[in-house]
Scaffold this motif. Structure first.
Motif, short mmCIF file in Angstrom:
data_model
loop_
_atom_site.label_atom_id
_atom_site.label_comp_id
_atom_site.label_asym_id
_atom_site.label_seq_id
_atom_site.Cartn_x
_atom_site.Cartn_y
_atom_site.Cartn_z
N MET A 97 0.83 -1.21 0.00
CA MET A 97 0.00 0.00 0.00
C MET A 97 0.87 1.26 0.00
O MET A 97 0.57 2.21 -0.72
CB MET A 97 -0.94 -0.01 1.21
N ALA A 98 1.93 1.25 0.79
CA ALA A 98 2.83 2.41 0.83
C ALA A 98 3.49 2.62 -0.53
O ALA A 98 3.63 3.76 -0.99
CB ALA A 98 3.88 2.23 1.92
N ASP A 99 3.88 1.54 -1.18
CA ASP A 99 4.51 1.63 -2.49
C ASP A 99 3.53 2.19 -3.53
O ASP A 99 3.88 3.08 -4.31
CB ASP A 99 5.02 0.26 -2.92
N MET A 112 -4.50 -0.62 -8.99
CA MET A 112 -3.78 -1.57 -8.14
C MET A 112 -4.31 -1.52 -6.71
O MET A 112 -4.46 -2.56 -6.06
CB MET A 112 -2.28 -1.27 -8.16
N ALA A 113 -4.60 -0.32 -6.23
CA ALA A 113 -5.16 -0.18 -4.88
C ALA A 113 -6.51 -0.88 -4.79
O ALA A 113 -6.81 -1.56 -3.82
CB ALA A 113 -5.28 1.29 -4.51
N GLN A 114 -7.32 -0.72 -5.83
CA GLN A 114 -8.62 -1.39 -5.85
C GLN A 114 -8.43 -2.91 -5.88
O GLN A 114 -9.19 -3.65 -5.26
CB GLN A 114 -9.43 -0.93 -7.05
N CYS A 154 -7.47 -0.92 2.85
CA CYS A 154 -7.30 -0.78 1.40
C CYS A 154 -8.37 0.14 0.81
O CYS A 154 -8.09 0.93 -0.09
CB CYS A 154 -7.34 -2.15 0.73
N PHE A 155 -9.59 0.04 1.33
CA PHE A 155 -10.66 0.93 0.88
C PHE A 155 -10.29 2.39 1.17
O PHE A 155 -10.48 3.27 0.33
CB PHE A 155 -11.97 0.56 1.59
N GLU A 156 -9.73 2.64 2.34
CA GLU A 156 -9.33 4.00 2.69
C GLU A 156 -8.20 4.50 1.78
O GLU A 156 -8.17 5.67 1.41
CB GLU A 156 -8.95 4.08 4.16
N THR A 178 -7.80 3.54 -1.35
CA THR A 178 -8.47 3.81 -2.62
C THR A 178 -9.19 5.15 -2.58
O THR A 178 -9.10 5.95 -3.52
CB THR A 178 -9.47 2.67 -2.95
N CYS A 179 -9.88 5.43 -1.49
CA CYS A 179 -10.57 6.73 -1.34
C CYS A 179 -9.58 7.88 -1.38
O CYS A 179 -9.83 8.91 -2.00
CB CYS A 179 -11.36 6.76 -0.04
N SER A 180 -8.44 7.70 -0.74
CA SER A 180 -7.41 8.74 -0.72
C SER A 180 -6.88 9.00 -2.13
O SER A 180 -6.73 10.16 -2.54
CB SER A 180 -6.28 8.31 0.21
N LEU A 181 -6.63 7.94 -2.88
CA LEU A 181 -6.13 8.10 -4.24
C LEU A 181 -7.18 8.75 -5.14
O LEU A 181 -6.84 9.59 -5.98
CB LEU A 181 -5.67 6.77 -4.82
N HIS A 182 -8.45 8.38 -4.95
CA HIS A 182 -9.53 9.03 -5.70
C HIS A 182 -9.54 10.53 -5.41
O HIS A 182 -9.71 11.35 -6.31
CB HIS A 182 -10.89 8.44 -5.33
#
Length: 88
Positions: A22-24, A47-49, A68-70, A72-76
């Motif tokens: 996740m950090a990568d 990839m996060a999804q 992982c959901f969090e 994904t939300c952050s990347l969105h």
């Protein structure tokens, strides 16, 4: 967004491994945006999804799924900000 009450269990090897992935992904997503590569950033979002689905369906770990959901939300959110900056 409210702070998460869900945390990694650093005694669990799956959590440690997922945290590294996740950090990568987060770092590479940020780098793609800083280099003006929105399609590359979108790939990292995918990839996060994917990690979220692995956590839910393969590992059946609801804590990892939430984390992982969090991500994904952050990347969105970052993608939305980048689109606004480009449009401005």
């Amino acid at each position: 967004m409210a702070n998460s009450t869900v945390q990694f269990d650093l005694t669990n090897p799956q959590h440690v491994a997922m945290r590294k992935l996740m950090a990568d992904i987060y770092a590479r997503h940020c780098e793609a945006h800083s280099q003006g590569l929105p399609l590359m950033a979108l790939r990292y979002l995918g990839m996060a999804q994917g990690l979220e689905k692995v956590a839910l369906y393969v590992l059946a770990d609801h804590t990892l799924t939430q984390l992982c959901f969090e991500l994904t939300c952050s990347l969105h959110g970052m993608d939305s900000i980048a689109r606004i900056e480009v449009a401005a």
